[in-house]
Design an enzyme around this catalytic site. Sequence first.
Site, short mmCIF file in Angstrom:
data_model
loop_
_atom_site.label_atom_id
_atom_site.label_comp_id
_atom_site.label_asym_id
_atom_site.label_seq_id
_atom_site.Cartn_x
_atom_site.Cartn_y
_atom_site.Cartn_z
N ASP A 33 0.87 -1.18 0.00
CA ASP A 33 0.00 0.00 0.00
C ASP A 33 0.90 1.23 0.00
OD1 ASP A 33 -2.21 1.96 0.65
OD2 ASP A 33 -3.34 0.12 0.91
N GLU A 92 -11.22 2.55 -7.25
CA GLU A 92 -11.81 2.38 -8.58
C GLU A 92 -11.72 3.66 -9.42
OE1 GLU A 92 -12.52 -0.42 -9.74
OE2 GLU A 92 -14.40 -0.51 -10.83
N LYS A 97 -5.37 3.46 -11.59
CA LYS A 97 -5.04 2.08 -11.96
C LYS A 97 -4.02 2.07 -13.10
CE LYS A 97 -9.31 0.04 -10.21
NZ LYS A 97 -8.96 -0.96 -9.22
N SER A 119 -14.13 -3.54 -10.38
CA SER A 119 -15.53 -3.96 -10.43
C SER A 119 -16.17 -3.59 -11.76
CB SER A 119 -16.33 -3.27 -9.32
OG SER A 119 -15.73 -3.46 -8.07
N HIS A 140 -11.77 -10.56 -10.67
CA HIS A 140 -12.71 -9.83 -9.81
C HIS A 140 -13.25 -10.72 -8.68
CE1 HIS A 140 -16.77 -7.52 -9.42
NE2 HIS A 140 -15.88 -7.08 -8.56
N ASN A 190 -22.23 -7.99 -10.95
CA ASN A 190 -22.70 -6.65 -10.56
C ASN A 190 -23.88 -6.19 -11.42
OD1 ASN A 190 -21.24 -6.08 -8.30
ND2 ASN A 190 -19.52 -5.20 -9.40
N1 NAD Z 1 -15.23 -3.16 -1.80
C1 NAD Z 1 -15.79 -4.17 -2.49
O1 NAD Z 1 -16.77 -4.78 -2.07
C2 NAD Z 1 -15.16 -4.62 -3.77
C3 NAD Z 1 -15.56 -5.86 -4.31
C4 NAD Z 1 -14.96 -6.31 -5.49
C5 NAD Z 1 -14.03 -5.51 -6.13
N2 NAD Z 1 -13.68 -4.29 -5.60
C6 NAD Z 1 -12.67 -3.51 -6.29
O2 NAD Z 1 -11.44 -3.65 -5.61
C7 NAD Z 1 -10.68 -2.43 -5.75
C8 NAD Z 1 -10.31 -1.92 -4.38
O3 NAD Z 1 -11.49 -1.68 -3.66
P1 NAD Z 1 -11.50 -1.56 -2.07
O4 NAD Z 1 -12.93 -1.58 -1.69
O5 NAD Z 1 -10.56 -2.54 -1.47
O6 NAD Z 1 -10.92 -0.07 -1.90
P2 NAD Z 1 -10.39 0.64 -0.57
O7 NAD Z 1 -10.56 2.07 -0.79
O8 NAD Z 1 -10.98 0.00 0.64
O9 NAD Z 1 -8.82 0.27 -0.55
C9 NAD Z 1 -7.93 0.69 -1.57
C10 NAD Z 1 -6.51 0.71 -0.98
O10 NAD Z 1 -5.60 1.04 -2.04
C11 NAD Z 1 -4.61 1.87 -1.50
N3 NAD Z 1 -3.91 2.58 -2.57
C12 NAD Z 1 -4.25 3.73 -3.20
N4 NAD Z 1 -3.33 4.03 -4.14
C13 NAD Z 1 -2.38 3.05 -4.11
C14 NAD Z 1 -1.18 2.82 -4.82
N5 NAD Z 1 -0.77 3.64 -5.78
N6 NAD Z 1 -0.44 1.73 -4.50
C15 NAD Z 1 -0.85 0.89 -3.51
N7 NAD Z 1 -1.99 1.06 -2.81
C16 NAD Z 1 -2.75 2.14 -3.10
C17 NAD Z 1 -5.37 2.77 -0.53
O11 NAD Z 1 -4.48 3.37 0.41
C18 NAD Z 1 -6.33 1.78 0.11
O12 NAD Z 1 -5.76 1.17 1.27
C19 NAD Z 1 -11.56 -1.47 -6.57
O13 NAD Z 1 -11.21 -1.58 -7.92
C20 NAD Z 1 -12.97 -2.02 -6.36
O14 NAD Z 1 -13.83 -1.72 -7.41
C21 NAD Z 1 -14.20 -3.85 -4.42
#
Ligand code: NAD
Length: 283
Positions: A33, A92, A97, A119, A140, A190
């Site tokens: 992270d 997201e 990304k 997602s 995913h 989704n």
């Molecule tokens: N939350 C869900 O239910 C869910 C389900 C399936 C997929 N997703 C996908 O998973 C991905 C992450 O979602 P999330 O809910 O875990 O988000 P989140 O906001 O909870 O966590 C994201 C993490 O990424 C870190 N981050 C930001 N920039 C970074 C970088 N350059 N290098 C390393 N780390 C970095 C942030 O500090 C944070 O800890 C998204 O694409 C989301 O669409 C989420």
Amino acid sequence: MFVSKAAVVGAGTMGGEIAYAIANADIPVVLKDVEQRFVDTGLEKARSLWQGQVDAGRLSEDERDRRLALITGATDYSAFGDVDFVIEAVPERIELKQVVFSELDEATPGHAILASNTSSLSITEMGDTTLRPDKVVGFHFFYPASVMRLIEVIEGDDTSPETVRAASNFAQTIRKLPIRCAEAPGFVVNRILNSSVSELWRVQEENGVDVKEIDRIVSESKAVPMGPFFLADLLGLDTVLHVAEHLHVSYGDRFFVHKQMQELVADGDLGVKTGKGFYEHGG
Ligand SMILES: NC(=O)c1ccc[n+]([C@@H]2O[C@H](COP(=O)([O-])OP(=O)(O)OC[C@H]3O[C@@H](n4cnc5c(N)ncnc54)[C@H](O)[C@@H]3O)[C@@H](O)[C@H]2O)c1
């Protein structure tokens, strides 16, 4: 392809649980992270999942510690030089990304597969920022990744059949169930989930019914484990809103965007991860 070391980028709602699932299959994994405190939250998530099994008498403390030691926390890419499979799980936003994918292209060996837990965003657009778009694929997971078995394996325009096969094999290695999807908005799950949840969001907004009342009725029906507003708080309102907006733009009015959710996100109230969303979350 045999994955002897993996990495997860982003230790948030999904990242810690994904690292846990990989370590549970005895595969060493780097969890990166941007700051140590976020890495620590992800490590703590994995530790607490194993601790729950220790408390239930299903895992020894030695085994908990051995599995935890398979996850290495990181705030840079120095441990990425020998990884075979990376899962990106940062917020997201396509521009974020794309930066991460170009960094991964530099930091990982040429054979490594670069996967995204997105997602809804375009795998093709992420692959375009690398010199190996054939090795970029969607992977995913569903929340909570420690429990949910399904993984959507998404093919971008340039993803090779070998990469799709390797990603599907890796999903099975970590005891998940892969399904192949085309790069369509919402992929499969989704799109289905949001088509039903959309109606509940719409009814709430049109009639002003208390969100807690809707959640109570839905969960008491036992059709699903919890109501749509509490679920959105758990998943992260920023992520849920992004998917809802993307589906609305792609398919039109049958996918609803909830105004109060937009307001909460604009105020930085993202649900459990910030302590407040539709509900207050203490502790
Ligand atoms: N939350 C869900 O239910 C869910 C389900 C399936 C997929 N997703 C996908 O998973 C991905 C992450 O979602 P999330 O809910 O875990 O988000 P989140 O906001 O909870 O966590 C994201 C993490 O990424 C870190 N981050 C930001 N920039 C970074 C970088 N350059 N290098 C390393 N780390 C970095 C942030 O500090 C944070 O800890 C998204 O694409 C989301 O669409 C989420």
